[in-house]
Design an enzyme around this catalytic site. Structure first.
Site, mmCIF file in Angstrom:
data_model
loop_
_atom_site.group_PDB
_atom_site.id
_atom_site.type_symbol
_atom_site.label_atom_id
_atom_site.label_comp_id
_atom_site.label_asym_id
_atom_site.label_seq_id
_atom_site.Cartn_x
_atom_site.Cartn_y
_atom_site.Cartn_z
ATOM 1 N N LYS A 1 0.827 -1.166 0.131
ATOM 2 C CA LYS A 1 -0.073 0.120 0.018
ATOM 3 C C LYS A 1 0.831 1.182 -0.011
ATOM 4 O O LYS A 1 0.245 2.418 -0.151
ATOM 5 C CB LYS A 1 -0.979 0.012 1.286
ATOM 6 C CG LYS A 1 -1.811 -1.155 1.047
ATOM 7 C CD LYS A 1 -2.737 -1.156 2.501
ATOM 8 C CE LYS A 1 -3.889 -2.121 2.346
ATOM 9 N NZ LYS A 1 -3.467 -3.649 1.890
ATOM 10 N N LEU B 1 -2.483 -13.579 4.850
ATOM 11 C CA LEU B 1 -3.792 -14.333 5.363
ATOM 12 C C LEU B 1 -3.477 -14.703 6.729
ATOM 13 O O LEU B 1 -2.562 -15.171 6.983
ATOM 14 C CB LEU B 1 -3.512 -15.523 4.197
ATOM 15 C CG LEU B 1 -4.099 -15.149 2.891
ATOM 16 C CD1 LEU B 1 -3.939 -16.731 1.965
ATOM 17 C CD2 LEU B 1 -5.686 -14.880 2.561
ATOM 18 N N SER C 1 -3.735 -12.987 9.367
ATOM 19 C CA SER C 1 -3.314 -11.980 10.217
ATOM 20 C C SER C 1 -4.412 -11.397 10.870
ATOM 21 O O SER C 1 -5.621 -11.300 10.315
ATOM 22 C CB SER C 1 -2.432 -10.950 9.694
ATOM 23 O OG SER C 1 -3.113 -10.357 8.767
#
Length: 619
Positions: free
Chosen positions: A418, A457, A459
C-alpha cells in the site's frame, strides 16, 4: 486388577491351545477324506487310523511350533498379513515334521497327504484366528449401510494414504463418515474395489460423483502430489458444496502418520494460485545466532511469528517490545514453554516514546532490529490520520535514531504494497517510513532495509478471518467491490521474506516478494463459502458494501520508477531506491511531528506535499 488380567490372559491362551489341538486332530482325517473325494473308503479308514496313532506326537510338535511362531502372542482383533505368514510357517513346520515322523515310524499315508494336511490345517487355523476380524468387518459393513447421522464421504486418492485413511474410517468407532466412493487418476485402479469401496473415477468425475452419491464431505489423501495438482483438485472440489479436508504433505506418509487426526480443513491459502515461497530459512539464519534481537510489535501476527522463527536459531537474547500487553503475554508464555533456555525479555511500551526507546537500546544494545510495530487498518487510519503519522512515521523515526545512536548492526522495516502510489494515509505513512530507512542508511553505519509485501492471510484484521466469522454466523459475507483484487501471502511466507532481507541486507534496499497473480476478493469469498459446505447466494449471501475511504481496486508492489533487481532467490527482488532531498525531508518530518501533535485537520495535505505519488481521495 493386574492378577485378574493375568488370569484372563492365561485362560485365553489355554482356549487357543485347546482349539488348535482340536483343529490339528481333525485336519489329518479331513485331509484324507478330501483326498478320497469325500468318501470313507476302507483304504481311507486305514490311513486315518495310522494318523491317529501318530496324533499324540503330532499334537506336541505342532503346538510347540505354534508357540515358537508366536501364534499365542498376537492380538487377533488386529490380525494382519504378518500374522498370516506366522500361521503358514507354523503349519508348514507341523506338516513337514509329521511327514518325516510318520515315515520314520513306518506309518503309511497317501502321497498327496502332506500337501492336503498343510492346506486343511492352515485354512482351519487361519479361519479361527481371523474370525474376530471377519465378524468385525461384517459388523462395520452393516453399520456403514446405516447412514443415519453419517456424512457421505468421498476420498480422493486410492494409494497408500487413501487406503490407510479408508481403513481407519471403517474401523474407528468414533468417526461418522460413510465412505461411498474413491477417486484416483490411475486407470489401473479405476473400477476396482478398495476394502469394499469402488474407485469410481478420476478427478474429472468428482462433481458427477458428488451429485450421484450425495456426498457431504471430500477428503483428499494424496500427500505426495505437487502443489499444482492439489490446487487443480481443490478448484474442482470448490464447484460442489462439500466440506473439504486434506492430508498436509508427503512427510506424513513417510513418517507413517496418515490418520484421521492428521486431516485438516482446506484453507483458502490452498487456492492462492502459486507455490509457497521457499526462502530456505534454516540455511540463512546463522546471522541471528549469538545476537541480541529486538522485535517491535512482537505480539502481532507478523511480529510473533518472527519471534518463533528467531527463537529456533539460538539468539543470545530475544527482546519482545509491544504496546499491547495481552499479545506480548501470549507470545512470551509460548516461547517460555517451547524454548525454556531462551534468554527472553518482554517489554511493554510505545515506539512513539523517545525516552523509552533510547533507554531500551542503551540497556540491551540490540544487534538486529525487526520493526513490525505499526497501525495498519486502512479505514481506521483514514479517520485518525494524525495517529497514523505519530505511530507509523514518527515511531519509526525515533526507533531508527535509537538504532543509529547505539550502533545496531541491522534494522529491518516491515512495509506494505500500500506504500506504492498510496491512496490512503496508512499506505502513505509506510512510504514515509521507507524514505526514513533510505535516508538513515545513507547517514549511518547501521544497515537499514525495508521489506514490502501484500496482504497477509490469517493476520489480525485480514479478510479471511472476517469471512470465516461471517460464514459461521450464517452470512452475509461482505465484499467491498466485485472487481477488487489483492496480492496475498501466508504469515510464514511474510516472515521468511523479512528474515531473508535481514540476511541479505547491505543497506538501503526495499525487498519485494513476487507473489504471482493477484487474487479477486470475490473469488476468495465464493471459494471459502463452497469449501465450508455451503452454496453462495443460496445458503450464504454475498453483499457488496462499496469501496471504503482510501481503498484501491488493486494494489501495486513497486513504483514504476523503482525497477527490479534480482537476488539469489528468484521470487525475491530488490526495488531501486528513489532519490530525494534528505535535508528537506528532515525538516518535513519535524513539521509532521508538530502538526500531528496538534491533531491538525489537514495533515493529509502536508503528506501529499512530501510524497508526490500519494493521491488523496477527494470526497
Amino acid at each position: 486388577m493386574f492378577k485378574k488380567k493375568s488370569k484372563k490372559l492365561i485362560y485365553r491362551i489355554l482356549l487357543l491351545i485347546l482349539m488348535d489341538a482340536l483343529i490339528i486332530t481333525l485336519s489329518g482325517p479331513l485331509a484324507v477324506y478330501v483326498r478320497y473325494n469325500f468318501r470313507f473308503e476302507p483304504r481311507a479308514i486305514e490311513y486315518i487310523e495310522e494318523i491317529f496313532r501318530y496324533l499324540p506326537l503330532n499334537l506336541l510338535v505342532s503346538l510347540t511350533a505354534f508357540g515358537l511362531c508366536r501364534l499365542y502372542r498376537g492380538i487377533w482383533k488386529y490380525a494382519s498379513a504378518s500374522d498370516l505368514v506366522n500361521i503358514l510357517a507354523a503349519c508348514l513346520i507341523s506338516a513337514v515334521i509329521q511327514t518325516v515322523g510318520m515315515k520314520v515310524t513306518g506309518l503309511e499315508f497317501p502321497r498327496s497327504y502332506p500337501f492336503m494336511y498343510f492346506v486343511v490345517l492352515a485354512s482351519g487355523i487361519s479361519l479361527f484366528r481371523f474370525m474376530y476380524r471377519i465378524l468385525g468387518y461384517i459388523q462395520s459393513r452393516r453399520e456403514g449401510m446405516d447412514r443415519t447421522g453419517k456424512k457421505n464421504t468421498m476420498i480422493v486418492g486410492a494409494g497408500e494414504a487413501g487406503y490407510t485413511l479408508l481403513k481407519e474410517l471403517q474401523n474407528s468407532r468414533f468417526t461418522r463418515q460413510n465412505v461411498c466412493c474413491l477417486v484416483d487418476d490411475d486407470p489401473g485402479k479405476q473400477g476396482k474395489y478398495l476394502r469394499g469401496v469402488l474407485v469410481a473415477g478420476n478427478r474429472h468425475d468428482i462433481c458427477r460423483l458428488a451429485e450421484e452419491y450425495d456426498i457431504d464431505e471430500i477428503m483428499i489423501a494424496i500427500p505426495s502430489a505437487t502443489h499444482a495438482a492439489i490446487q487443480e483438485i481443490l478448484d474442482i472440489c470448490s464447484q460442489v458444496s462439500c466440506q473439504l479436508k486434506v492430508l498436509p504433505g508427503l512427510y506424513q506418509l513417510v513418517n507413517g502418520e496418515v490418520s484421521i487426526s492428521k486431516l485438516r480443513n482446506v484453507e483458502i491459502e490452498d487456492l492462492l494460485g502459486r507455490k509457497p515461497v521457499d526462502t530456505q530459512i534454516d540455511s540463512i539464519m546463522d546471522y541471528v545466532s549469538g545476537k541480541t534481537v529486538l522485535v517491535t510489535g512482537g505480539g502481532g501476527s507478523i511480529g510473533s511469528e518472527l519471534c518463533r522463527q528467531i527463537a529456533r536459531h539460538e539468539p543470545k537474547r530475544l527482546i519482545i517490545f509491544d504496546i499491547y500487553e495481552n499479545n506480548a503475554y501470549d507470545i512470551q508464555q509460548e516461547l517460555k514453554r517451547d524454548y525454556p533456555k531462551l534468554d527472553l525479555v518482554t517489554l511493554i511500551g510505545s515506539v512513539r516514546n523517545t525516552h523509552r526507546m533510547n533507554n531500551l537500546f542503551e540497556k540491551y544494545r540490540p544487534d538486529i532490529v525487526y520493526h513490525a510495530a505499526a497501525h495498519k487498518h486502512v479505514p481506521l487510519m483514514e479517520d485518525s490520520p494524525n495517529e497514523a503519522i505519530k505511530n507509523n512515521v514518527l515511531g519509526t523515526y525515533k526507533t531508527v535514531q535509537a538504532a543509529d545512536k547505539y550502533h545496531t548492526s541491522r534494522f529491518v522495516l516491515i512495509s506494505t504494497d500500500k506504500a506504492v502510489n498510496p491512496t490512503n494515509i496508512m499506505g502513505a505513512s509506510k512510504r514515509l517510513c521507507e524514505m526514513i530507512i533510505q535516508m538513515m542508511n545513507n547517514q549511518s553505519e547501521t544497515e537499514f532495509v525495508a521489506v514490502r509485501f501484500g496482504n497477509v492471510l490469517g493476520s489480525n484484521g485480514s479478510v479471511i478471518p472476517l469471512f470465516k466469522k461471517q460464514i459461521e454466523e450464517g452470512g452475509p459475507v461482505t465484499v467491498t467491490h466485485p472487481d477488487i483484487i489483492r496480492y496475498f501471502m501466508t504469515i510464514p511466507e511474510a516472515v521468511s521474506l523479512v528474515l531473508q532481507a535481514g540476511a541479505q541486507a547491505k543497506g538501503g534496499e526495499i525487498f519485494v516478494l513476487d507473489m504471482g497473480k493477484p487474487v479477486k476478493i470475490l473469488d476468495l469469498a465464493l471459494n471459502l463459502i463452497r469449501l465450508s459446505g455451503y452454496r453462495p447466494y443460496e445458503d450464504i449471501d454475498i453483499k457488496f458494501t462499496g469501496l471504503r475511504p482510501g481503498e484501491k481496486l488493486y494494489e501495486e508492489l513497486l513504483m514504476s520508477e523503482e525497477g527490479l533487481q534480482s537476488t539469489e532467490n528468484e521470487l525475491i527482488h530488490i526495488g531501486k531506491p528513489i532519490e530525494f532531498d534528505e535535508e528537506l525531508f528532515r525538516r518535513q518530518l519535524q513539521e509532521l511531528d508538530e502538526l500531528s501533535r496538534a491533531d491538525c485537520s489537514d495533515i493529509k495535505e502536508k503528506v501529499m506535499e512530501i510524497i508526490p505519488t500519494y493521491h488523496m481521495e477527494t470526497k
